[in-house]
Design an enzyme around this catalytic site. Structure first.
Site, PDB file in Angstrom:
ATOM      1  N   GLY A 198       2.790  -5.734  -7.877  1.00  0.00           N
ATOM      2  CA  GLY A 198       4.136  -6.175  -7.500  1.00  0.00           C
ATOM      3  C   GLY A 198       4.571  -5.688  -6.132  1.00  0.00           C
TER       4      GLY A 198
ATOM      5  CG  LEU B  52       9.542  -7.766  -7.749  1.00  0.00           C
ATOM      6  CD1 LEU B  52      10.127  -9.110  -7.380  1.00  0.00           C
ATOM      7  CD2 LEU B  52       9.028  -7.798  -9.189  1.00  0.00           C
TER       8      LEU B  52
ATOM      9  CB  ILE C  92     -14.273  -5.906   3.989  1.00  0.00           C
ATOM     10  CG1 ILE C  92     -15.326  -4.965   3.411  1.00  0.00           C
ATOM     11  CG2 ILE C  92     -14.673  -6.362   5.396  1.00  0.00           C
ATOM     12  CD1 ILE C  92     -16.686  -5.598   3.242  1.00  0.00           C
TER      13      ILE C  92
ATOM     14  CE  LYS D  86      -6.302  11.865 -17.586  1.00  0.00           C
ATOM     15  NZ  LYS D  86      -6.530  13.318 -17.587  1.00  0.00           N
ATOM     16  CB  THR D  87      -2.164  12.059 -10.383  1.00  0.00           C
ATOM     17  OG1 THR D  87      -3.124  13.123 -10.420  1.00  0.00           O
ATOM     18  CG2 THR D  87      -0.963  12.422 -11.226  1.00  0.00           C
TER      19      THR D  87
ATOM     20  CD  GLN E   9      -5.308  13.666  -7.002  1.00  0.00           C
ATOM     21  OE1 GLN E   9      -6.220  14.266  -6.452  1.00  0.00           O
ATOM     22  NE2 GLN E   9      -4.896  13.991  -8.227  1.00  0.00           N
TER      23      GLN E   9
ATOM     24  CB  CYS F  86       8.604 -32.914  -6.445  1.00  0.00           C
ATOM     25  SG  CYS F  86       7.832 -33.528  -4.940  1.00  0.00           S
TER      26      CYS F  86
ATOM     27  CG  HIS G 110       9.642 -28.706  -4.523  1.00  0.00           C
ATOM     28  ND1 HIS G 110       9.055 -28.600  -5.757  1.00  0.00           N
ATOM     29  CD2 HIS G 110       8.850 -29.541  -3.799  1.00  0.00           C
ATOM     30  CE1 HIS G 110       7.948 -29.332  -5.789  1.00  0.00           C
ATOM     31  NE2 HIS G 110       7.809 -29.913  -4.606  1.00  0.00           N
TER      32      HIS G 110
ATOM     33  CD  GLU H 175      11.032 -25.979  -7.240  1.00  0.00           C
ATOM     34  OE1 GLU H 175      11.967 -26.801  -7.183  1.00  0.00           O
ATOM     35  OE2 GLU H 175       9.827 -26.309  -7.289  1.00  0.00           O
TER      36      GLU H 175
END
Ligand code: GLN
Length: 557
Positions: free
Chosen positions: A17, A20, A149, A188-189, A193, A386, A512, A514
């Site tokens: 995300g 976001l 890459i 878990k970190t 890291q 549409c 459109h 939206e």
């Protein structure tokens, strides 16, 4: 004054995300009275996502200037008021295209053209162009995951930007994952890291870590991450998963993300005003009732294909304090063998509204036509976008006007009755993207139409992305049988909206809508569609429970 940048990178895995997160940071900075701009670099080689399948890359978001962009720009527009255009989304392909063009033109004067400095310079120029637009802060999202890459030139470019502009003008925000490991009953970190180390190996020390996790981060976890990743403890932000994406800016605010970024950028700003966002999230979490919409389309198994659509429906529903329930129906599953065969109908029963969204190609068209027929005949609110407008016209021509083989030349080039056709080809319009009509077009609405009353205006602007158009040779026939053309371009060349007077809500638009809906500014056509659908919901309920007084109320309201 120097331009200020927030660079957002991602690590560990994709799909955390990042878009976001960038949009939410933009929203927070805007809520403090700052002008923000946002841009995204995508590491793939396509020049733009326009030709990629929605299954591959999700929705193609279209800006006013007709750029076909990554769907994250949709988040940026919904969460902020940043003015976005083709300048705000670059792919590796587009950067290289520009460089190769220059090289062929001889712009490099005998030099060897290299990733550093030529590619990185092109990337930095793109950033400067966006930030020079008057933004207080420019947020730059780098697509992909650190360690790929493909994203290296972009990361090198942002490293150079810090070198050139200094710490007080650049912040590196890194989004990572802190997984919960059930066997150990622990967060878990280590992946975080590693990801921060990977960034460091290319010269970028993260300043802020947005740690996605299913559980809250304890003080100890934050201390551990801070110590190992070389950031301040308060710069370790717990970005937990929340039920509504609109809560993300509020979560970031609670963790002090905006204050921290402003501190790092040496920038003063008023306190955040998030009153409207809070009210919005409150409405999301405390709906008064439900409304159920069936979306009949062809990319339904991959929801990202219709990202903005789902958002716009949600905005409409939340504006009415309703919870949106969407059911995705694969159009192919609604096909019938003969016109008399209505065996698909049970699949469409029980929805408050039916929507056919945009799409390309022949697959599923007959199923969409059946869904539209059902909505038209049974007075179920229908919204066609549409392709959904084009199919509504075809359905009307076939089943009301009796033109049995009415079709679009996209699906049947040999059809006798091409209700929908490639008008632009006939007009000889050639432009980028072939004959596609892209971006913002003005539309004039007929007084007294459903569209004009929804918009509360008779001149609007909406975004397009399609090749085919309504064929006005059939206008007299279709309007004579009751279809209304309620919107067209100012020169009347293109039909933009059709509707069916007398139906509770039957509207198809060639554009459109939206793309322009925002949570705090729900699009009028979606809002009205939801209102009509909810009326249908109440009406059906009243009939089911034999509640005469509610029914009278609903019908008269
Ligand atoms: N395939 C149709 C066209 O190109 C509709 C496109 C769309 O729905 N965006 O005109």
């Amino acid at each position: 004054m120097s331009a200020k940048y927030v660079f957002v990178t991602g690590g560990v895995v994709s799909s955390l995300g990042k878009g976001l997160a960038a949009a939410s940071i933009g929203c927070l900075l805007e809520s403090r009275g700052l002008r923000v701009n946002l841009m995204k670099f995508d590491p793939y080689l396509n020049v733009d996502p326009g030709t990629m399948s929605p299954f591959q890359h999700g929705e193609v978001f279209v800006t006013d200037d007709g750029a076909e962009t990554d769907l994250d720009l949709g988040h940026y527009e919904r969460f902020t008021h940043a003015p976005l255009s083709r300048d705000n989304n670059h792919t590796t392909g587009r950067i290289y295209e520009q460089i190769i063009l220059k090289e062929r033109r001889g712009d490099y004067l005998g030099k060897t053209v290299q990733v550093i400095p030529h590619v990185t310079n092109e990337i930095k120029n793109a950033m400067r162009k966006v930030s020079s637009n008057g933004a207080d802060v420019t947020i730059v999202e780098i697509g992909g995951t650190v360690g790929d890459i493909e994203s290296l030139p972009f990361l090198e470019a942002i490293r150079q930007m810090r070198q050139e502009l200094g710490r007080e003008n650049t912040v590196f925000v890194h989004l990572t994952l802190v997984p919960w490991i059930a066997a150990a009953q622990e967060l878990k970190t280590k992946p975080t890291q590693h990801s921060v180390k990977e960034l460091l190996s290319i010269g970028i020390q993260a300043d802020v870590l947005l740690c996605r996790s299913e559980r809250p981060l304890s003080r100890e976890i934050k201390q551990k991450i801070a110590a190992f990743c070389n950031v301040e403890e308060r710069a370790v932000i717990g970005a937990r998963t929340v039920p509504s994406i609109y809560e993300v800016p509020l979560c970031f605010a609670a963790e002090g993300v905006d204050a921290l970024i402003l501190k790092y950028l040496h920038k003063e700003a008023p306190e955040a005003n998030l009153t409207e966002w809070k009210a919005l999230v409150d409405r999301c979490y405390h709906p008064r009732d439900d409304v159920s919409i069936a979306i009949v389309g062809k990319y339904v198994e991959y929801e990202d294909s219709y990202k903005s659509l789902k958002e716009a429906l949600t905005h409409g529903a939340v504006s009415q304090n309703l919870k949106l329930n969407v059911t995705w129906i694969e159009a192919e599953g609604l096909e019938s063998k003969t016109p008399e065969d209505r065996s698909y109908e049970p699949q469409l029963e029980g929805f408050d509204g039916i929507l056919v969204p945009g799409g390309f190609g022949k697959r599923g068209i007959e199923g969409m036509l059946n869904a539209i027929r059902y909505a038209r005949e049974k007075q179920v609110p229908y919204f066609g976008i549409c392709l959904g407008m084009q199919t509504a016209c075809i359905e009307f021509a076939r089943n009301v006007c009796g033109l049995k083989d009415a079709n679009s030349s996209e699906f049947d080039p040999a059809s006798q009755h091409r209700i929908i056709y490639k008008l632009r080809e006939l007009l000889g319009v050639e432009e980028m993207g072939g004959t596609m009509r892209l971006g913002a077009w003005t539309c004039i609405l007929q007084e007294g139409s459903l569209a004009a009353s929804a918009y509360g205006a008779t001149e609007i602007s909406e975004r397009h992305r399609h090749r085919y158009e309504f064929n006005r040779e059939y206008e007299a026939l279709l309007t004579g049988a009751g279809l209304r053309i309620s919107g067209a371009t100012p020169d009347a060349t293109y039909v933009e909206i059709v509707e069916l007077p007398g139906h509770p809500y039957f509207l198809g638009c060639q554009f459109h809508p939206e793309f322009k809906s925002k949570p705090l500014e729900p699009h009028p056509l979606f809002r009205e569609f939801i209102i009509a659908s909810y009326k249908n919901h109440k009406g059906r309920l009243a009939v089911e429970t034999n509640d005469a007084s509610t029914l009278t109320n609903v019908l008269s309201s």
